[in-house]
Design a protein around this motif. Structure first.
Motif, PDB file in Angstrom:
ATOM      1  N   ILE A 147       0.836  -1.199   0.000  1.00 52.92           N
ATOM      2  CA  ILE A 147       0.000   0.000   0.000  1.00 52.92           C
ATOM      3  C   ILE A 147       0.874   1.254   0.000  1.00 52.92           C
ATOM      4  O   ILE A 147       0.504   2.287  -0.573  1.00 52.92           O
ATOM      5  CB  ILE A 147      -0.955  -0.015   1.206  1.00 52.92           C
ATOM      6  CG1 ILE A 147      -2.025  -1.101   1.003  1.00 52.92           C
ATOM      7  CG2 ILE A 147      -1.625   1.344   1.406  1.00 52.92           C
ATOM      8  CD1 ILE A 147      -2.930  -1.316   2.202  1.00 52.92           C
ATOM      9  N   LEU A 148       2.069   1.173   0.587  1.00 59.64           N
ATOM     10  CA  LEU A 148       2.979   2.317   0.602  1.00 59.64           C
ATOM     11  C   LEU A 148       3.511   2.640  -0.785  1.00 59.64           C
ATOM     12  O   LEU A 148       3.936   3.767  -1.038  1.00 59.64           O
ATOM     13  CB  LEU A 148       4.149   2.052   1.554  1.00 59.64           C
ATOM     14  CG  LEU A 148       3.801   1.929   3.038  1.00 59.64           C
ATOM     15  CD1 LEU A 148       5.048   1.632   3.848  1.00 59.64           C
ATOM     16  CD2 LEU A 148       3.122   3.189   3.538  1.00 59.64           C
ATOM     17  N   GLY A 149       3.555   1.654  -1.701  1.00 61.40           N
ATOM     18  CA  GLY A 149       3.962   1.945  -3.067  1.00 61.40           C
ATOM     19  C   GLY A 149       5.057   1.045  -3.585  1.00 61.40           C
ATOM     20  O   GLY A 149       5.644   0.238  -2.861  1.00 61.40           O
ATOM     21  N   VAL A 150       5.363   1.200  -4.902  1.00 61.88           N
ATOM     22  CA  VAL A 150       6.306   0.330  -5.587  1.00 61.88           C
ATOM     23  C   VAL A 150       7.744   0.579  -5.144  1.00 61.88           C
ATOM     24  O   VAL A 150       8.557  -0.349  -5.086  1.00 61.88           O
ATOM     25  CB  VAL A 150       6.171   0.496  -7.123  1.00 61.88           C
ATOM     26  CG1 VAL A 150       6.565   1.883  -7.566  1.00 61.88           C
ATOM     27  CG2 VAL A 150       6.998  -0.554  -7.862  1.00 61.88           C
ATOM     28  N   PRO A 316     -16.025  -5.295  -9.375  1.00 67.59           N
ATOM     29  CA  PRO A 316     -16.628  -4.166  -8.660  1.00 67.59           C
ATOM     30  C   PRO A 316     -15.785  -2.897  -8.754  1.00 67.59           C
ATOM     31  O   PRO A 316     -14.555  -2.937  -8.611  1.00 67.59           O
ATOM     32  CB  PRO A 316     -16.717  -4.677  -7.221  1.00 67.59           C
ATOM     33  CG  PRO A 316     -16.837  -6.160  -7.365  1.00 67.59           C
ATOM     34  CD  PRO A 316     -15.992  -6.525  -8.549  1.00 67.59           C
ATOM     35  N   SER A 317     -16.449  -1.766  -8.975  1.00 71.67           N
ATOM     36  CA  SER A 317     -15.753  -0.503  -9.209  1.00 71.67           C
ATOM     37  C   SER A 317     -14.906  -0.067  -8.020  1.00 71.67           C
ATOM     38  O   SER A 317     -13.924   0.666  -8.192  1.00 71.67           O
ATOM     39  CB  SER A 317     -16.772   0.592  -9.541  1.00 71.67           C
ATOM     40  OG  SER A 317     -17.700   0.745  -8.473  1.00 71.67           O
ATOM     41  N   LYS A 318     -15.259  -0.507  -6.817  1.00 70.36           N
ATOM     42  CA  LYS A 318     -14.495  -0.111  -5.642  1.00 70.36           C
ATOM     43  C   LYS A 318     -13.045  -0.575  -5.716  1.00 70.36           C
ATOM     44  O   LYS A 318     -12.156   0.016  -5.091  1.00 70.36           O
ATOM     45  CB  LYS A 318     -15.154  -0.664  -4.375  1.00 70.36           C
ATOM     46  CG  LYS A 318     -16.498  -0.019  -4.046  1.00 70.36           C
ATOM     47  CD  LYS A 318     -17.071  -0.565  -2.758  1.00 70.36           C
ATOM     48  CE  LYS A 318     -18.408   0.111  -2.414  1.00 70.36           C
ATOM     49  NZ  LYS A 318     -18.992  -0.398  -1.153  1.00 70.36           N
ATOM     50  N   LEU A 319     -12.787  -1.667  -6.473  1.00 73.48           N
ATOM     51  CA  LEU A 319     -11.420  -2.165  -6.580  1.00 73.48           C
ATOM     52  C   LEU A 319     -10.511  -1.217  -7.351  1.00 73.48           C
ATOM     53  O   LEU A 319      -9.290  -1.336  -7.279  1.00 73.48           O
ATOM     54  CB  LEU A 319     -11.420  -3.541  -7.257  1.00 73.48           C
ATOM     55  CG  LEU A 319     -11.964  -4.707  -6.429  1.00 73.48           C
ATOM     56  CD1 LEU A 319     -11.986  -5.975  -7.253  1.00 73.48           C
ATOM     57  CD2 LEU A 319     -11.129  -4.909  -5.172  1.00 73.48           C
ATOM     58  N   SER A 320     -11.102  -0.300  -8.135  1.00 77.24           N
ATOM     59  CA  SER A 320     -10.288   0.617  -8.929  1.00 77.24           C
ATOM     60  C   SER A 320      -9.854   1.842  -8.148  1.00 77.24           C
ATOM     61  O   SER A 320      -9.070   2.647  -8.641  1.00 77.24           O
ATOM     62  CB  SER A 320     -11.058   1.060 -10.185  1.00 77.24           C
ATOM     63  OG  SER A 320     -12.180   1.838  -9.824  1.00 77.24           O
ATOM     64  N   ALA A 321     -10.350   1.992  -6.918  1.00 79.82           N
ATOM     65  CA  ALA A 321     -10.021   3.171  -6.135  1.00 79.82           C
ATOM     66  C   ALA A 321      -8.557   3.148  -5.699  1.00 79.82           C
ATOM     67  O   ALA A 321      -8.036   2.116  -5.264  1.00 79.82           O
ATOM     68  CB  ALA A 321     -10.931   3.245  -4.908  1.00 79.82           C
ATOM     69  N   LEU A 322      -7.891   4.294  -5.828  1.00 81.21           N
ATOM     70  CA  LEU A 322      -6.505   4.432  -5.412  1.00 81.21           C
ATOM     71  C   LEU A 322      -6.420   5.142  -4.072  1.00 81.21           C
ATOM     72  O   LEU A 322      -7.253   5.991  -3.740  1.00 81.21           O
ATOM     73  CB  LEU A 322      -5.702   5.215  -6.455  1.00 81.21           C
ATOM     74  CG  LEU A 322      -5.591   4.601  -7.855  1.00 81.21           C
ATOM     75  CD1 LEU A 322      -4.794   5.521  -8.754  1.00 81.21           C
ATOM     76  CD2 LEU A 322      -4.956   3.223  -7.790  1.00 81.21           C
ATOM     77  N   SER A 323      -5.409   4.783  -3.303  1.00 82.44           N
ATOM     78  CA  SER A 323      -5.174   5.461  -2.039  1.00 82.44           C
ATOM     79  C   SER A 323      -4.860   6.935  -2.314  1.00 82.44           C
ATOM     80  O   SER A 323      -3.959   7.240  -3.109  1.00 82.44           O
ATOM     81  CB  SER A 323      -3.992   4.818  -1.308  1.00 82.44           C
ATOM     82  OG  SER A 323      -3.530   5.643  -0.266  1.00 82.44           O
ATOM     83  N   PRO A 324      -5.585   7.873  -1.696  1.00 86.21           N
ATOM     84  CA  PRO A 324      -5.329   9.291  -1.960  1.00 86.21           C
ATOM     85  C   PRO A 324      -3.941   9.736  -1.525  1.00 86.21           C
ATOM     86  O   PRO A 324      -3.404  10.705  -2.052  1.00 86.21           O
ATOM     87  CB  PRO A 324      -6.424  10.001  -1.146  1.00 86.21           C
ATOM     88  CG  PRO A 324      -6.829   9.026  -0.090  1.00 86.21           C
ATOM     89  CD  PRO A 324      -6.678   7.672  -0.717  1.00 86.21           C
ATOM     90  N   ARG A 325      -3.346   9.014  -0.596  1.00 81.84           N
ATOM     91  CA  ARG A 325      -2.022   9.408  -0.099  1.00 81.84           C
ATOM     92  C   ARG A 325      -0.887   8.770  -0.874  1.00 81.84           C
ATOM     93  O   ARG A 325       0.108   9.418  -1.191  1.00 81.84           O
ATOM     94  CB  ARG A 325      -1.903   9.050   1.384  1.00 81.84           C
ATOM     95  CG  ARG A 325      -0.560   9.454   1.985  1.00 81.84           C
ATOM     96  CD  ARG A 325      -0.513   9.203   3.482  1.00 81.84           C
ATOM     97  NE  ARG A 325       0.760   9.597   4.050  1.00 81.84           N
ATOM     98  CZ  ARG A 325       1.087   9.459   5.340  1.00 81.84           C
ATOM     99  NH1 ARG A 325       0.194   8.932   6.185  1.00 81.84           N
ATOM    100  NH2 ARG A 325       2.263   9.839   5.775  1.00 81.84           N
ATOM    101  N   PHE A 326      -1.035   7.465  -1.215  1.00 80.29           N
ATOM    102  CA  PHE A 326       0.080   6.742  -1.825  1.00 80.29           C
ATOM    103  C   PHE A 326      -0.134   6.453  -3.311  1.00 80.29           C
ATOM    104  O   PHE A 326       0.803   6.029  -3.997  1.00 80.29           O
ATOM    105  CB  PHE A 326       0.322   5.424  -1.075  1.00 80.29           C
ATOM    106  CG  PHE A 326       0.599   5.612   0.388  1.00 80.29           C
ATOM    107  CD1 PHE A 326       1.788   6.186   0.810  1.00 80.29           C
ATOM    108  CD2 PHE A 326      -0.328   5.225   1.336  1.00 80.29           C
ATOM    109  CE1 PHE A 326       2.042   6.366   2.169  1.00 80.29           C
ATOM    110  CE2 PHE A 326      -0.086   5.396   2.690  1.00 80.29           C
ATOM    111  CZ  PHE A 326       1.104   5.970   3.114  1.00 80.29           C
TER     112      PHE A 326
END
Length: 452
Positions: A147-150, A316-326
Motif C-alpha cells: 500500500i505504501l507503493g512500488v 466491482p468498481s471499488k477495486l479501482s479506487a486508489l489510495s489518496p495518499r500513496f
C-alpha cells in the motif's frame, strides 16, 4: 496509432522504480532463490535433475521473456498483460487472462507464508503450532508495504535479495573448498531410469521456480524508462537466477545428500552438511527472507490487475479506487491479501501443480496476443522486437506449450495424488467462462437500468 494510457491517478511527481531495484523485484517475482526446488533431486536423480533444470528455462522461460519484452515495449502500461490481451483479443479474453491470473496468483501467494514458517521452524521447531498466526502476520505486513507503493517494495527487495544470495554464495564457495572441483564435474545428462510422471513433476518444480516474467509488466508505468529498463533488468535477472540454481543443484549432487533428506529438511540441511550449523542457520534465514520478498513482489504485480479490470467494469468498481495518499490500489491489495489468508492450509506440491496449470493457460493467451498484434499492427513502434517473423514466433511458442503439456500429463498420470490438483486446476480454468457469463449478465442489467 492509439495507445493505452497508464492506469494511475498518482501525482506526476511520484518516484519511479530504477533498473537496479527492478532487477531485485524481477528476481523475487520469478525466483526468490532456489528455495522450493528441493524436490527436484528426488524427481530426476543426479543426471536427470540437472538436465531438467537446464532444458526447462530454454523451453519455458526464454520464449516467455521475449514475448513479454516485445509486448511491454509496445504498451508499457499499468495492468500489463491484461491490457495487452484486451488490445489484441478483446475484452472477453482479457477477462479470461485476468481471471486465470488472479486465481493462480492466489495459489502462488499461499505458498510463501507456508515456506516462511517451515524455515522459521529451523530455529524454533515449536513455531509449527503457530503456523496460522505467523502466516497471517506475514500476509498483512506485506500488504501494508504494498500500500505504501512500488518504491518501498523495490528497496525491500534489494535488501532481501542480498540476504537470499549471500548464503548460497557461501554454500557454493565452501562446497568447492570442502568437496573439491571434482564434485562439480558434469555427469552424463540423461533421463534414463526417470519415470514419465517423475519427469513431469520435475518440470513442474522448475517451472514454478522460474515463472512470473509477465507479472513484472503490470507496474511498467511506475518504472523509469520502462522499455529499456525491462530489457536490461530482465536479462540480468534471468542469468542470475539460472546461475544460482545450477550452482546450488550441483553442490547438492556433489555433497552426497540424500534426496529424501533434502526434500524433507530443505537447503539448511545441505548447509549443515557442507559448512556446518552456522551456514544452515544462514540458509534458513535466507529462506525466510525469500518468502517475504516473493510475497511482497508478487502481491505488487497482481494487485494492479483487479484495478485495471474494475476500470473496465469487469469487477466491482471499488477495486479501482486508489489510495489518496500513496496512489496505490489499496482496496485491491486488501482483497488479494484476504483471499490468500484462507488458502494457507494447502500442501506445497498441490499448490505448485495448480499454480502452473493456471499460469500456463494465461501465458498462452499472451503468446497468441503477440502473434495477432504482429499481424494486425506490424507498424506499431516497438523499442524491442523479437527477431522472428510471425511463422518463427509460432514455432517458438510451441516450446513452452510442449513442456506445459508434458508436465500436465505427468501430473495426470501420477500414481500418487498429483492428479487431484491437476483436475482441480482444469476445473478452475473452466470457471472463467462461468464468471464471464455472470459479468455479461450484470453489464446487461446495468445498461437496462441506465436506459430506464
Amino acid at each position: 496509432m492509439v495507445y493505452y494510457c497508464a492506469l494511475t491517478n498518482a501525482p506526476p511527481t511520484k518516484k519511479l522504480l530504477r533498473p537496479l531495484a527492478l532487477v531485485a523485484v524481477i528476481f523475487f517475482t520469478v525466483s526468490g532463490g532456489p528455495y522450493g526446488m528441493e524436490p527436484l533431486l528426488g524427481y530426476g536423480g543426479h543426471g536427470g535433475s540437472l538436465l531438467i533444470l537446464l532444458l526447462t528455462p530454454l523451453f519455458w522461460d526464454i520464449p516467455t521473456m521475449l514475448a513479454v519484452l516485445e509486448l511491454n515495449a509496445m504498451m508499457p502500461v499499468g495492468g500489463g498483460y491484461y491490457q495487452w490481451v484486451k488490445r489484441g483479443l478483446g475484452l472477453r479474453w482479457a477477462f479470461f487472462e485476468g481471471w486465470w491470473t488472479w486465481l493462480y496468483t492466489f495459489v502462488d501467494l499461499a505458498i510463501y507464508p507456508v515456506l516462511f514458517v517451515q524455515y522459521a521452524c529451523w530455529f524454533l521447531p515449536g513455531l509449527a503450532a503457530w503456523k496460522i498466526p505467523i502466516c497471517l502476520g506475514l500476509i498483512w505486513s506485506c500488504a501494508g508495504l504494498n500500500i505504501l507503493g512500488v518504491v518501498p517494495v523495490g528497496r525491500a527487495s534489494l535488501i532481501l535479495g542480498t540476504a537470499v544470495l549471500i548464503p548460497f554464495i557461501i554454500l557454493f564457495g565452501l562446497g568447492l573448498y570442502h568437496l573439491g572441483p571434482a564434485a562439480y564435474a558434469f555427469t552424463p545428462l540423461s533421463l534414463k531410469g526417470v519415470g514419465f510422471s517423475a519427469a513431469g513433476m520435475g518440470c513442474y518444480t522448475v517451472m514454478w521456480n522460474m515463472l512470473g516474467w509477465d507479472n513484472t509488466s503490470t507496474y511498467a508505468d511506475q518504472v523509469e524508462r520502462p522499455a529499456r529498463s525491462y530489457v536490461v533488468s530482465m536479462g540480468i535477472a534471468f542469468v542470475l537466477v539460472l546461475l544460482v540454481y545450477v550452482a546450488t543443484l550441483m553442490t547438492a549432487r556433489g555433497s552426497g545428500i540424500g534426496a529424501d533428506v533434502l526434500r524433507d529438511n530443505g537447503f539448511p540441511a545441505l548447509g549443515v552438511l557442507v559448512g556446518g550449523r552456522v551456514l544452515g542457520i544462514l540458509l534458513a534465514a535466507g529462506g525466510m527472507a525469500s518468502a517475504v520478498g516473493l510475497f511482497a513482489a508478487v502481491l505488487l504485480s497482481v494487485a494492479q490487475v483487479p484495478k485495471a479490470m474494475a476500470d473496465d467494469r469487469l469487477l466491482p468498481s471499488k477495486l479501482s479506487a486508489l489510495s489518496p495518499r500513496f496512489g496505490t490500489p489499496a482496496r485491491s491489495i486488501v482483497v488479494c491479501a484476504g483471499v490468500v489468508s484462507v488458502m494457507i492450509l494447502w500442501t506445497f506440491m498441490d499448490l505448485v501443480v495448480i499454480d502452473i496449470t493456471l499460469y500456463g493457460a494465461a501465458l498462452f493467451l499472451e503468446f497468441i496476443t503477440l502473434v495477432v498484434l504482429r499481424i494486425r499492427e506490424p507498424g506499431t513502434p516497438r523499442s524491442f522486437r523479437v527477431p522472428l517473423n510471425v511463422t518463427g514466433l509460432c514455432v517458438l511458442f510451441v516450446l513452452p506449450v510442449g513442456i506445459y503439456l508434458f508436465a500436465l500429463n505427468g501430473a495426470l498420470t501420477d500414481s500418487g495424488s498429483a492428479w487431484k490438483p491437476a483436475i482441480f486446476a482444469l476445473v478452475l480454468l473452466v470457471s472463467a467462462e462461468i464468471a464471464w457469463q455472470g459479468v455479461r449478465w450484470k453489464r446487461a442489467q446495468t445498461r437496462k437500468m441506465d436506459y430506464i
